[in-house]
Write a protein that holds these residues in place. Structure first.
Motif, PDB file in Angstrom:
ATOM      1  N   PRO A 182      -7.546   1.531   0.658  1.00  0.00           N
ATOM      2  CA  PRO A 182      -7.692   2.718   0.741  1.00  0.00           C
ATOM      3  C   PRO A 182      -7.802   3.169  -1.080  1.00  0.00           C
ATOM      4  O   PRO A 182      -8.568   4.730  -1.216  1.00  0.00           O
ATOM      5  CB  PRO A 182      -6.209   2.899   0.849  1.00  0.00           C
ATOM      6  CG  PRO A 182      -5.480   1.957   1.726  1.00  0.00           C
ATOM      7  CD  PRO A 182      -6.246   0.813   1.464  1.00  0.00           C
ATOM      8  N   LEU A 183      -7.844   1.928  -1.186  1.00  0.00           N
ATOM      9  CA  LEU A 183      -8.115   2.857  -2.963  1.00  0.00           C
ATOM     10  C   LEU A 183      -9.710   2.596  -3.555  1.00  0.00           C
ATOM     11  O   LEU A 183     -10.030   3.177  -3.686  1.00  0.00           O
ATOM     12  CB  LEU A 183      -7.666   1.264  -3.834  1.00  0.00           C
ATOM     13  CG  LEU A 183      -5.991   1.217  -4.032  1.00  0.00           C
ATOM     14  CD1 LEU A 183      -5.108   0.272  -5.423  1.00  0.00           C
ATOM     15  CD2 LEU A 183      -5.684   2.211  -5.503  1.00  0.00           C
ATOM     16  N   GLU A 184     -10.108   1.247  -2.389  1.00  0.00           N
ATOM     17  CA  GLU A 184     -11.928   1.913  -2.881  1.00  0.00           C
ATOM     18  C   GLU A 184     -12.499   3.226  -2.031  1.00  0.00           C
ATOM     19  O   GLU A 184     -13.445   3.772  -2.474  1.00  0.00           O
ATOM     20  CB  GLU A 184     -12.099   1.003  -1.945  1.00  0.00           C
ATOM     21  CG  GLU A 184     -11.762  -0.934  -2.247  1.00  0.00           C
ATOM     22  CD  GLU A 184     -12.895  -0.607  -3.965  1.00  0.00           C
ATOM     23  OE1 GLU A 184     -13.980  -0.366  -3.785  1.00  0.00           O
ATOM     24  OE2 GLU A 184     -12.850  -1.973  -4.900  1.00  0.00           O
ATOM     25  N   ARG A 185     -11.603   2.850  -0.693  1.00  0.00           N
ATOM     26  CA  ARG A 185     -12.324   4.519   0.002  1.00  0.00           C
ATOM     27  C   ARG A 185     -11.847   5.439  -1.177  1.00  0.00           C
ATOM     28  O   ARG A 185     -12.826   6.042  -0.729  1.00  0.00           O
ATOM     29  CB  ARG A 185     -11.491   4.651   1.097  1.00  0.00           C
ATOM     30  CG  ARG A 185     -12.012   5.571   2.431  1.00  0.00           C
ATOM     31  CD  ARG A 185     -11.003   5.358   3.633  1.00  0.00           C
ATOM     32  NE  ARG A 185     -10.807   4.833   4.407  1.00  0.00           N
ATOM     33  CZ  ARG A 185      -9.624   3.867   4.402  1.00  0.00           C
ATOM     34  NH1 ARG A 185      -8.291   4.743   3.892  1.00  0.00           N
ATOM     35  NH2 ARG A 185      -9.905   2.921   5.368  1.00  0.00           N
ATOM     36  N   GLY A 222      -3.519   5.098   4.905  1.00  0.00           N
ATOM     37  CA  GLY A 222      -3.262   3.976   4.417  1.00  0.00           C
ATOM     38  C   GLY A 222      -3.286   3.100   4.527  1.00  0.00           C
ATOM     39  O   GLY A 222      -4.000   2.624   5.728  1.00  0.00           O
ATOM     40  N   PRO A 223      -2.633   1.493   4.119  1.00  0.00           N
ATOM     41  CA  PRO A 223      -2.848   0.618   5.011  1.00  0.00           C
ATOM     42  C   PRO A 223      -1.984   0.333   6.056  1.00  0.00           C
ATOM     43  O   PRO A 223      -2.090  -0.496   6.433  1.00  0.00           O
ATOM     44  CB  PRO A 223      -1.943  -0.053   3.475  1.00  0.00           C
ATOM     45  CG  PRO A 223      -0.928   0.899   2.861  1.00  0.00           C
ATOM     46  CD  PRO A 223      -1.259   2.175   3.241  1.00  0.00           C
ATOM     47  N   GLN A 224      -1.171   1.104   6.730  1.00  0.00           N
ATOM     48  CA  GLN A 224      -0.494   1.056   8.066  1.00  0.00           C
ATOM     49  C   GLN A 224      -2.149   1.333   8.726  1.00  0.00           C
ATOM     50  O   GLN A 224      -1.298   1.103  10.352  1.00  0.00           O
ATOM     51  CB  GLN A 224      -0.051   2.298   8.012  1.00  0.00           C
ATOM     52  CG  GLN A 224      -0.928   3.797   8.037  1.00  0.00           C
ATOM     53  CD  GLN A 224      -0.615   4.579   7.356  1.00  0.00           C
ATOM     54  OE1 GLN A 224      -0.609   3.852   5.799  1.00  0.00           O
ATOM     55  NE2 GLN A 224      -1.631   6.075   7.191  1.00  0.00           N
ATOM     56  N   LEU A 225      -3.140   1.657   8.702  1.00  0.00           N
ATOM     57  CA  LEU A 225      -4.533   0.993   9.649  1.00  0.00           C
ATOM     58  C   LEU A 225      -4.534  -0.239   9.522  1.00  0.00           C
ATOM     59  O   LEU A 225      -5.716  -0.335  10.596  1.00  0.00           O
ATOM     60  CB  LEU A 225      -5.792   2.003   8.879  1.00  0.00           C
ATOM     61  CG  LEU A 225      -5.231   4.065   8.806  1.00  0.00           C
ATOM     62  CD1 LEU A 225      -7.044   4.544   8.293  1.00  0.00           C
ATOM     63  CD2 LEU A 225      -4.741   4.572  10.382  1.00  0.00           C
TER      64      LEU A 225
END
Length: 342
Positions: A182-185, A222-225
Motif C-alpha cells: 500500500p505504501l508503494e502504491r 490496504g494490506p487486507q488485499l
C-alpha cells in the motif's frame, strides 16, 4: 540464513517481534553466548526484509562499548537500537529497556507453551535463566495461530533447521510485502505524469507524501488485499510513519523516483532536434546550453541514472553537434575538459 533455532523459546511471539523491529523499538536480546546473541539480532534485523532496517543494531554488545554509559542510563528513553548481550550484568543495567528477549536452550519441547508467556519486566531479575519476552507492548495485529502451529509441529517432528528457516523467511517476507505494497502504491501516485515532462523546463517534482491521504487509501487498497491477518493495521501504519524505518525507506524511494524523473527528462531532451533549436539562439545561449548538457551528462554518469540504452551516447553526440555549430574559438574552449575546483 534465518536462524530459526534461536527462536524456539519465543516462537509464540514472532509476529510481535516483527512489529517491534518494523517500528524501530528499543530491543535487548539476552543470550547464553556471543554466537546466539549475534544470530538472534541479525535474524531480527532481517525479519522485515525487503524493508531495510534503518536504526542501529549491535549483534554483540559489551560493557566495553563506547555507548555503554548512554544505553544503561535511566535518565532518558533508550534509543532506537537492537542490542545483543551475554553478560548477566545487563539483566540489571538494562532492566529499564521497554522490550527484552531472553534466548535460551529448550529443555524439552513440551515446555514450550510454559515458556511462551509474555512476562512483566519487573520479573526479569528473578527469572534470569528463563527464556521469553519481557515487555508491556500490545501488538497491533491479531496472532497468526497457523504459523505457530506449523513451527511447533516442526519442533516436535524434528524438522531440519533449513526447512524451519525457509518457513519463517517466507512468512516474514509475505507479511512485510503485504505491509509495504500500500505504501508503494500510494508513492507511485505521487509521481508526475510523463506527459508533464518538458525538455526545456526543469524536471517536475515528486508530489509530497501526505499522511492523511495515504491513510484514506488503506480502506480500499490496504494490506487486507494480500494478508489474511486481522487487527489494527491503521494503528500500525500510524506508528510506523513516525519510525526511523519509514524515514529511511521514504528518503531512499524519493531519491530513486527523483532520479527516474531526471532520467525521463534527459531522454526527452535527447529526442529534441537541438541543432535546429540552436539556430534561433545567440552564441551566449548556445554556450550556456552546452554547459548545461555537459552537467547533465556528468550527473547521469556519476549517479548511474536509469536511462534507456544509447541515451548517453545520443547526448554526447548532441553536445558535439552544438559545439561544432559555434565559431572555432568557442569550440576550442568548450572542447577543453573542465578543471575541478581546488
Amino acid at each position: 540464513m534465518f536462524p530459526s533455532v534461536c527462536f524456539y523459546p519465543v516462537f509464540f511471539h514472532i509476529q510481535m517481534l516483527w512489529e517491534l523491529v518494523l517500528l524501530g523499538e528499543a530491543l535487548v536480546v539476552m543470550a547464553p553466548s556471543p554466537a546466539e546473541s549475534s544470530d538472534t539480532v541479525l535474524a531480527l534485523v532481517s525479519c522485515i526484509s525487503p524493508l531495510r532496517y534503518c536504526s542501529d543494531f549491535r549483534p554483540y554488545f559489551t560493557i566495553h562499548d563506547s555507548e555503554f554509559k548512554e544505553y544503561t542510563t535511566r535518565t532518558q528513553a533508550p534509543p532506537s537500537v537492537i542490542l545483543g548481550v551475554t553478560n548477566p550484568f545487563f539483566a540489571k543495567t538494562l532492566q529499564h529497556w521497554p522490550h527484552i528477549i531472553r534466548i535460551g536452550d529448550m529443555k524439552q519441547t513440551g515446555e514450550m507453551a510454559k515458556q511462551m508467556k509474555v512476562k512483566k519486566l519487573k520479573n526479569l531479575k528473578t527469572l534470569d535463566s528463563k527464556p521469553g519476552v519481557y515487555t508491556a507492548y500490545k501488538p497491533y495485529l491479531n496472532k497468526d495461530e497457523d504459523i505457530i502451529k506449523q513451527l511447533q509441529k516442526g519442533v516436535q517432528q524434528k524438522r531440519p533447521s533449513a526447512a524451519q528457516n525457509a518457513i519463517l523467511r517466507r512468512y516474514f517476507l509475505e507479511l512485510t510485502q503485504s505491509f509495504i505494497i500500500p505504501l508503494e502504491r500510494y508513492l507511485a501516485s505521487l509521481m508526475p505524469l510523463q506527459k508533464s515532462i518538458s525538455p526545456w523546463k526543469s524536471p517536475p517534482q515528486l508530489r509530497p507524501f501526505i499522511q492523511q491521504d495515504f491513510m484514506k487509501t488503506l480502506e480500499k487498497a490496504g494490506p487486507q488485499l494480500t494478508s489474511r491477518l486481522k487487527g489494527d493495521w491503521i494503528g500500525l501504519y500510524r506508528h510506523f510513519l513516525k519510525s526511523p524505518n519509514f524515514d529511511g525507506w521514504f528518503r531512499n524511494r524519493r531519491r530513486e523516483m527523483t532520479q527516474k524523473l531526471e532520467a525521463l527528462h534527459l531522454e526527452a531532451l535527447c529526442e529534441e532536434d537541438l541543432q535546429q533549436r540552436i539556430q534561433k539562439h545567440t552564441e551566449v545561449e548556445a554556450v550556456d546550453l552546452v554547459l548545461k548538457l555537459k552537467d547533465k551528462l556528468s550527473q547521469a554518469e556519476k549517479e548511474q541514472m536509469p536511462v534507456r540504452p544509447g541515451t548517453l551516447a545520443k547526448l554526447r553526440a548532441h553536445i558535439e553537434a552544438v559545439i561544432l555549430a559555434l565559431p572555432e574559438d568557442l569550440q576550442g574552449i568548450l572542447h577543453k575538459p573542465s578543471t575541478p575546483d581546488l
